[in-house]
Design an enzyme around this catalytic site. Sequence first.
Site, PDB file in Angstrom:
ATOM      1  N   ASP A  43      -1.265 -11.686   7.967  1.00 46.16           N
ATOM      2  CA  ASP A  43      -0.107 -12.403   8.515  1.00 46.16           C
ATOM      3  C   ASP A  43      -0.350 -12.758   9.985  1.00 46.16           C
ATOM      4  OD1 ASP A  43       2.564 -13.357   8.784  1.00 46.16           O
ATOM      5  OD2 ASP A  43       3.149 -11.997   7.165  1.00 46.16           O
ATOM      6  N   LYS A  65      -5.928  -5.538   3.723  1.00 48.45           N
ATOM      7  CA  LYS A  65      -6.112  -6.996   3.821  1.00 48.45           C
ATOM      8  C   LYS A  65      -4.998  -7.638   4.636  1.00 48.45           C
ATOM      9  CE  LYS A  65      -8.791  -7.491  -0.413  1.00 48.45           C
ATOM     10  NZ  LYS A  65      -8.438  -6.303  -1.183  1.00 48.45           N
TER      11      LYS A  65
HETATM   12  P1  5BU Z   1     -13.331  -2.529  -9.298  1.00 51.03           P
HETATM   13  O1  5BU Z   1     -12.545  -1.602 -10.130  1.00 51.03           O
HETATM   14  O2  5BU Z   1     -14.761  -2.017  -8.991  1.00 51.03           O
HETATM   15  O3  5BU Z   1     -13.343  -3.943  -9.836  1.00 51.03           O
HETATM   16  O4  5BU Z   1     -12.524  -2.534  -7.907  1.00 51.03           O
HETATM   17  C1  5BU Z   1     -12.927  -3.296  -6.800  1.00 51.03           C
HETATM   18  C2  5BU Z   1     -12.065  -2.976  -5.608  1.00 51.03           C
HETATM   19  O5  5BU Z   1     -12.482  -3.805  -4.518  1.00 51.03           O
HETATM   20  C3  5BU Z   1     -10.580  -3.199  -5.769  1.00 51.03           C
HETATM   21  O6  5BU Z   1      -9.913  -2.251  -4.981  1.00 51.03           O
HETATM   22  C4  5BU Z   1     -10.344  -4.572  -5.180  1.00 51.03           C
HETATM   23  O7  5BU Z   1      -9.050  -4.681  -4.615  1.00 51.03           O
HETATM   24  C5  5BU Z   1     -11.394  -4.644  -4.101  1.00 51.03           C
HETATM   25  N1  5BU Z   1     -11.913  -5.999  -3.838  1.00 51.03           N
HETATM   26  C6  5BU Z   1     -12.574  -6.726  -4.799  1.00 51.03           C
HETATM   27  O8  5BU Z   1     -12.749  -6.283  -5.925  1.00 51.03           O
HETATM   28  N2  5BU Z   1     -13.040  -7.967  -4.489  1.00 51.03           N
HETATM   29  C7  5BU Z   1     -12.874  -8.516  -3.270  1.00 51.03           C
HETATM   30  O9  5BU Z   1     -13.347  -9.630  -3.031  1.00 51.03           O
HETATM   31  C8  5BU Z   1     -12.187  -7.748  -2.301  1.00 51.03           C
HETATM   32  C9  5BU Z   1     -11.726  -6.507  -2.616  1.00 51.03           C
HETATM   33 BR1  5BU Z   1     -11.965  -8.455  -0.632  1.00 51.03          BR
END
Ligand code: 5BU
Length: 480
Positions: A316, A313
């Site tokens: 900057d 992500k």
């Molecule tokens: P989860 O364990 O399925 O909740 O993980 C979701 C992953 O996707 C996690 O690595 C977050 O940093 C990533 N993510 C997210 O959940 N939502 C977002 O909007 C974004 C990234 Br951008």
Amino acid sequence: MAAESEDRLEALIEDLLRINAIKFGSFKLKSGVDSPIYFDLRVIVSYPKILGLVADLLWSRAQSEGISLDCICGVPYTALPFATVVSVKYGVPMVMRRKEAKDYGTKRMVEGSWLPGSDCLLFEDVVTTGSSVLETVEVLKTAGLEVKNTIVLLNREQGGSENLASRGIQLYSVLSVYKVLDVLLSKNKIDLNMAERVRGFLNGTTPDSSLLTTPITTKIKKRLRYSERRDIASHKAVKRLLSIMEKKKTNLALSADLTTTDKLIKLVDEVGPHVCLVKTHVDIMSDFSYDGTGLRLKELAKKHNFMIMEDRKFSDIGNTCKLQYTSPLYSLSDWSDLVTCHGIAGPGTVNALSDVIPEGSGCVLVAEMSSRACLTSSEYKESVLRIARDFDNVIGLICQRKLSEREDILYMTPGVNIDKEGDRLGQQYHSPEEVIIRKESDIIIVGRGIYESADPVASAIQYKNRSYSAYTESITIPEH
Ligand code: 5BU
């Protein structure tokens, strides 16, 4: 945006089309210009439920923006009932602007009671250039009221926000015209031709007059297959990912958020056969090393045929992102195919990364987030889409739904879990079917649903099967 308010917005858009408050065709505007879309929100006054919903959405926007106010006012006439309903429903004092001064009695232009210098929040139905808002602001100011904020139900995105900002008035919108198009397209209420025509009109590109009479169509849009998308796509990474998805019959991405190399490698080796993409967060690891972790992941990617996306992500200024991407500590370019990137800093971030990302690799722009009350407004998403359009190395979007009609990029959605609705820290979950069929996304990204399960491989297979079946179901919808 919370799923609940997203659902209310979608319901409102469909209602507006149904009651003919939104029309498609060819309409002469006040300016003499022909527009392919027309909004006539005056009709809302005859539909009490819709009027109530409009009032709720306007007021909840005011609340979520934390706007402080002493009273509210609706720009006459269409927004007058909007303000009245908000006033009654939420107990907020209202003032009323007269269009014409009475020719007897007080000659007041504003009715009601207020203290000099009171903050008045203005509501408007549609903003194009913002001129009617400014006219009402002048009258309210002359009457001793302060107006710093306006909430519009529908922003035509034709310079209104900028015009008002230059006069010290902040414009917030409940809906943007782009959002209206996206929702109606996704619900198959308009076809791609019409959506493109309206976009062209709004962007100032010349409309093709032969399309001016394109009728509203109820024909179901056919979803393209991965192979068809691959032929349309120009970026190598998109072609490659689509080929993997087709060959392995999977549109599942594993979010491998484990904090030690051993655990990460074990999980990826086990789950690798079932995914098209593995997503990493190298900065959560306690023992990341380039050869110990990065290169081993790369070997597994080769062994099981998946791509790797580092969810860094980048956000900057361009120069810093370039330094972060090329830092030898991680050597991202050597083992990751894709990196995620925010649009918040403007096009400079993607621009700088295009200097250093190798050919065949690319950026995935975060257009929308899964977390509760996230700040990715419609306007923000539109700006991110514009950046995506302007840079060839943007190969996809992280989003909660297929955000544009483009078929040459990929839409990837995190926030997927079969068993839970969310976590205690703001994450919100949807099912694979919701994401792939209803939201028309391409790839589900699953983390804890897989790696926290008692049997990660069995869970991965379950997510893969449900998500891939959702795709095959949606490409075989019969045309009406
Ligand atoms: P989860 O364990 O399925 O909740 O993980 C979701 C992953 O996707 C996690 O690595 C977050 O940093 C990533 N993510 C997210 O959940 N939502 C977002 O909007 C974004 C990234 Br951008």
